[in-house]
Structures are given as C-alpha cells and as structure tokens.
Design an enzyme around this catalytic site. Structure first.
Site, PDB file in Angstrom:
ATOM      1  N   LYS A 169       0.880  -1.173   0.000  1.00 33.01           N
ATOM      2  CA  LYS A 169       0.000   0.000   0.000  1.00 33.01           C
ATOM      3  C   LYS A 169       0.916   1.221   0.000  1.00 33.01           C
ATOM      4  CE  LYS A 169      -1.792   3.064   2.045  1.00 33.01           C
ATOM      5  NZ  LYS A 169      -1.633   4.490   1.627  1.00 33.01           N
ATOM      6  N   GLU A 244       8.837   1.597  11.182  1.00 31.28           N
ATOM      7  CA  GLU A 244       9.903   2.600  11.010  1.00 31.28           C
ATOM      8  C   GLU A 244       9.230   3.952  11.101  1.00 31.28           C
ATOM      9  OE1 GLU A 244      12.968   2.028  10.846  1.00 31.28           O
ATOM     10  OE2 GLU A 244      13.196  -0.022  10.140  1.00 31.28           O
ATOM     11  N   CYS A 278      13.174  11.278   8.060  1.00 30.60           N
ATOM     12  CA  CYS A 278      13.018  10.788   9.432  1.00 30.60           C
ATOM     13  C   CYS A 278      14.347  10.827  10.179  1.00 30.60           C
ATOM     14  CB  CYS A 278      12.480   9.363   9.401  1.00 30.60           C
ATOM     15  SG  CYS A 278      13.456   8.291   8.328  1.00 30.60           S
ATOM     16  N   GLU A 378       8.663  16.185  15.829  1.00 35.63           N
ATOM     17  CA  GLU A 378       9.219  16.075  14.486  1.00 35.63           C
ATOM     18  C   GLU A 378       8.527  17.105  13.588  1.00 35.63           C
ATOM     19  OE1 GLU A 378       8.152  12.625  12.036  1.00 35.63           O
ATOM     20  OE2 GLU A 378      10.289  12.352  11.684  1.00 35.63           O
TER      21      GLU A 378
END
Ligand code: NAD
Length: 475
Positions: A169, A244, A278, A378
């Site tokens: 996906k 992750e 990231c 973040e």
C-alpha cells in the site's frame, strides 16, 4: 497530465473497485499534474487473497530462484531510473542530487537483498535441534511519501528474499513513482500474486491490510501516530510488526570539532531531503563556550544554501510535498518564535523572490531549550534547533532526552572520543564523523521511533519465524 487508473493484483493491471479520484500536485508549482483512481477495502481483500494463493508455492522456491528474481527486479527498476527520477522530481520536488540518489536507491536495495540472501542460513543448529527460518506468510507493506519508490522496493526485496508474498500500500501522494516501479516490477516476470500493489487511502486500504486475518506480517514506514494505530489493529491477530517511524535526531558537536569540516555536515544532515527525512539531524548540540563561533559559521553556511527550483542543480532545499506540510512547517516556525527561541537564519514565509510553490526558508533557531516544542516534535521540514551544553555528560543527557531514537550524529576531531559518546546514545544508528549510509547494517529505531529493523540480514529475519525441529537427527 497523467491519469493513473489501474492497480496491480495477481500479476495484472486491473481497474480498482474503488472510484475515488485523487489529485497529484507538482509541489514546485502547485499545479495539478495527474489524477489517480484509488483502491478501496474490497481491492485490498482481492490483493490479499492473491498473495495468499501465491504463498504456498512461492515459500517453497529455492534461494537460487529468489536470487534470480531479485536480480531481474533490480535490472528492470534500474532500466527505469531516468523515468523514476522524473516522477520523483515532478510529484515530490526532490532536488536533483537527492532525486538521483532516490531513483538509484530503488534498484540498489533489490540487488542488496540478493546479496544478503546469498549468504543467509535458513537452517541452523541450537543444541540438538535443527532451527529452520520459515517465511511468515502474506506481508502487508505500507510506505510514506518521502521516499515511496525506495521503500516499496526495499520492503518488497526483504519480504520476497524471505519467501513471503506481499501486498503493498504505497502512499496515495506518490502514485507516479508507484506507477513506474510497478511497471518495472511487472516486467521482471514474477509468478502472479507474489506481489500486489494497491494505491489507496491509509484509513481504508491501509487499515484493511493492518487488520486482515490473512496478513501475517506488517512492515510500515511513516509517522509515529499512524504506527501506533497499525500496532493496535495488528494486535487482534498478533501479526508480526516492523515499524519505522519518526525521529528527532541529535547532531552532537563535541568541543574539539573543526567547524570548517563539521558545519557543512551538520547542515547536510539537517536539510537532507529538504528536511523531510526521518533521520534528519534536527537538534544540533553545541558546547556553550563555542556558541558564538558556531552561530556565525552556520548562519554563513545557511545563507549560501539555495532553496527553490528542484531542477536547478544548485538547489539544496526543494519544496515541501504538500500545502498541508508547508503549513505544518510554518506553524512550527511561529511556535519556535512564540516559545522564545532566537532565529539566526530563515523564518516564516517563502524564500525571497519565490511566488508560488510550497517552498520554505531554510531555518535555524538558537537559544533553544530541549523542552521547547520545536526540540521535542518532528517538524519534517528544514527547521533546525541549536541547543547548548556545558560538558559531554550533559550533551549525552540532552541527546537521549527525547521520545525518539532513530539516528544520531557525533562530530569530533578525535574519533575515539566520538565513539565513546556514540556508545552512550540510545538510537538505532549513530553516525560518527560521516553521513554515509551502510545498506548491510540494520536500520530502525529505539523508543517511539519504531519496532524492529530493516536492511541486511536483520531486515530479512523480520519476515521469518524460527521453527525448532527436535529429534529429527540421530547424531
Ligand atoms: P503517514 O504516517 O501519514 O503515512 C504513511 C503511510 O501510512 C501512507 O501510505 C498512509 O496512507 C498510510 N496510513 C495512514 N493512515 C493509516 C492507517 N490508519 N492505517 C494504515 N495505513 C495508514 O506518514 P507520511 O506523512 O506519509 O510520512 C512521513 C512520516 O514518515 C514522518 O513521520 C517520518 O518520520 C516517517 N518516516 C520514517 C522513516 C523511517 O524509516 N523511520 C522513513 C521515512 C519516513
């Protein structure tokens, strides 16, 4: 204008049951450049059923056969590298050097998995038992927009190397990259159903895959918030889960560092992928007594950092992927100012002379304390925070004072000293005086940066379950 109206199930391009059309934008111009027809939960079911049918035969293929398949997939994706680069630039806005790296990475991970498989032992001994590493079953692979093609190929490579079949996906925002990769992988001629690619929304297709009883394994890359949702959905059927997730990586500059060498590295670590990474080093830890010198150097370096047209080879920071992402970054810049941090480069709004496009100004705050929002959350844009420390113990304490633990950077003139600091950092990867990637090394996060590891033998094991067989031998 591209019209993408098929998904890939059971070895064929098919029209999805889902009917929603989703616009694709060029983030550098804000123009609509394509439209994708999204799959729905029913399409996800068909893809899972195809992968389930393909699993018994595929799981019994030999190592040799799977190495050959991975090499064919590598050659097919490599042959599309230029086309993939175009798609990455058009729909994502990656600057040239980054876009080239991403396009190459997508094929490189397939070859890397073939190498790992070559040396991987599926049977081992433990005392008197034979231990067989058995593929888990159907794997659901869910990818983000910030490196869609690389994650599709990387996750699929590990799943297939292990003998699992897959339903992928991809991010709904990366349909052009997905189309190029899917066409290439189709040309590699794998048995039908071994991999299936269904582009759709996360809360429909993604949610179905993460809850479906016939999916044994999930490998997800994306935000920590969605990762937690996926883990909850997976709990009912106890799927094996690799996550992750996000990061807030520290870049620790030790007091002996040569700023001429280190400042350009710190900037690259912070602004990589236009800050939408990231692993970006977004908290820069600097010794208090060298702050003035560091600020002067970094301001000068950022003033030379070009933000704008991703097709200009001089550009370091391209646009944010979407308007939503642009607004998110603006909000954090305003928050930094409101919480009392001091802007030493950049700020809110677009770079000078830029009228359209989701461009932001490469931004550095100083006077940041580690409890400010910009140091804790973040941002996923080119916004860096300088935090000072008095001694090495305090630097390590600040570095580890975060809910995340994906990556860290340590810079020092003395590699032995830097390694001692690296040993005390809680992160899945610590880069000492380098920004280099090592594809054979495990990648993944401590704490809320994730669960499990990808890449290399560790990444392959994540798709396998050990089975101990006792009494089968007479020796
Ligand atoms: P996201 O979490 O919004 O989406 C990631 C994927 O999950 C997309 O395909 C999305 O459609 C899907 N999704 C959304 N809701 C879902 C649900 N309820 N169930 C199942 N799937 C769902 O992330 P994003 O905005 O695409 O990517 C940016 C994030 O990814 C950042 O937080 C970044 O740190 C993280 N990231 C992590 C790594 C890593 O390796 N640790 C690498 C790249 C990006």
């Amino acid at each position: 204008m591209q019209d993408i109206d098929t998904i890939y199930i059971d070895g064929a391009f098919v029209t999805p049951h889902g009917e929603e059309r989703y616009d694709l934008f060029n983030p550098a111009t804000e123009q609509v450049i394509g439209r994708v027809r999204l799959a729905d939960a029913q399409d996800a079911d068909l893809a899972i059923a195809a992968a389930k049918r393909a699993f018994p035969a595929f799981s019994r293929t030999s190592k040799r056969e799977r190495i050959d398949m991975l090499k064919r997939m590598h050659a097919a994706v490599l042959a599309r590298e230029d086309e993939l680069f175009e798609a990455i630039t058009e729909e994502y806005g990656a600057p040239v050097s980054r876009g080239r790296w991403m396009a190459k990475h997508a094929s490189a991970v397939l070859l890397e998995a073939a190498k790992v498989l070559q040396d991987f032992a599926f049977t081992r001994r433990a005392g008197t038992a034979d231990v067989v590493m058995q593929p888990l079953g159907v794997a659901g692979l869910i990818t983000p927009w910030n490196s869609d093609a690389g994650f599709i190929c990387g996750k699929l490579a590990a799943a297939l190397a292990a003998g699992c079949t897959a339903v992928i996906k991809p991010s709904e925002m990366s349909a052009m990259q997905t189309r190029v990769v899917t066409e290439a992988l189709h040309e590699a001629g794998l048995p039908p159903g071994v991999f299936n690619i269904v582009t759709g929304r996360g809360d429909t297709v993604g949610a179905r895959i993460s809850a479906h009883p016939d999916v044994a394994k999930l490998s997800f890359t994306g935000s920590t918030a969605v990762g937690k949702t996926i883990l909850r959905s997976a709990a009912d059927t106890l799927k094996r889960v690799t996550l992750e997730l996000g990061g807030k990586s520290p870049a620790i500059v030790l007091d002996d560092a040569d700023f001429d060498v280190v400042v350009p590295l710190v900037i690259q670590a912070g602004f990589m992928n236009s800050g939408q990474a990231c692993i970006a080093g977004t908290r820069i830890l600097v010794p208090q007594h060298r702050l003035d010198e560091f600020e002067a150097r970094i301001s000068e370096e950022v003033s030379r950092t070009q933000a704008g047209d991703p097709r200009d080879p001089q550009t370091v920071v391209g646009p944010m992927v979407s308007q939503k992402q642009w607004e998110r970054v603006q909000r954090y810049i305003r928050l930094g100012i409101d919480e009392g941090a001091r802007l030493i480069a950049g700020g809110a709004g677009r770079p000078e002379g830029v009228g359209a496009g989701w461009f932001v100004r490469p931004t550095v705050f100083s006077g940041v304390s580690n409890d400010m929002t910009i140091a804790r959350e973040e941002i996923f844009g080119p916004v860096l925070s300088i935090i000072t420390y008095r001694d090495t113990d305090e630097a390590i304490a600040i570095a580890n004072d975060t809910p995340y633990g994906l990556q860290a950077y340590v810079f020092s003139a003395d590699p032995a000293r830097a390694s001692e600091v690296a040993a005390r950092i809680d992160a899945g990867r610590v880069l000492v005086n380098t920004l280099a990637h090592e594809p054979a090394a495990p990648f993944g996060g401590f704490k809320q940066s994730g669960i499990g590891r990808e890449y290399g033998a560790y990444g392959l094991e994540a798709f396998l379950e050990p089975k101990a067989v006792l009494g089968a031998r007479r020796d």
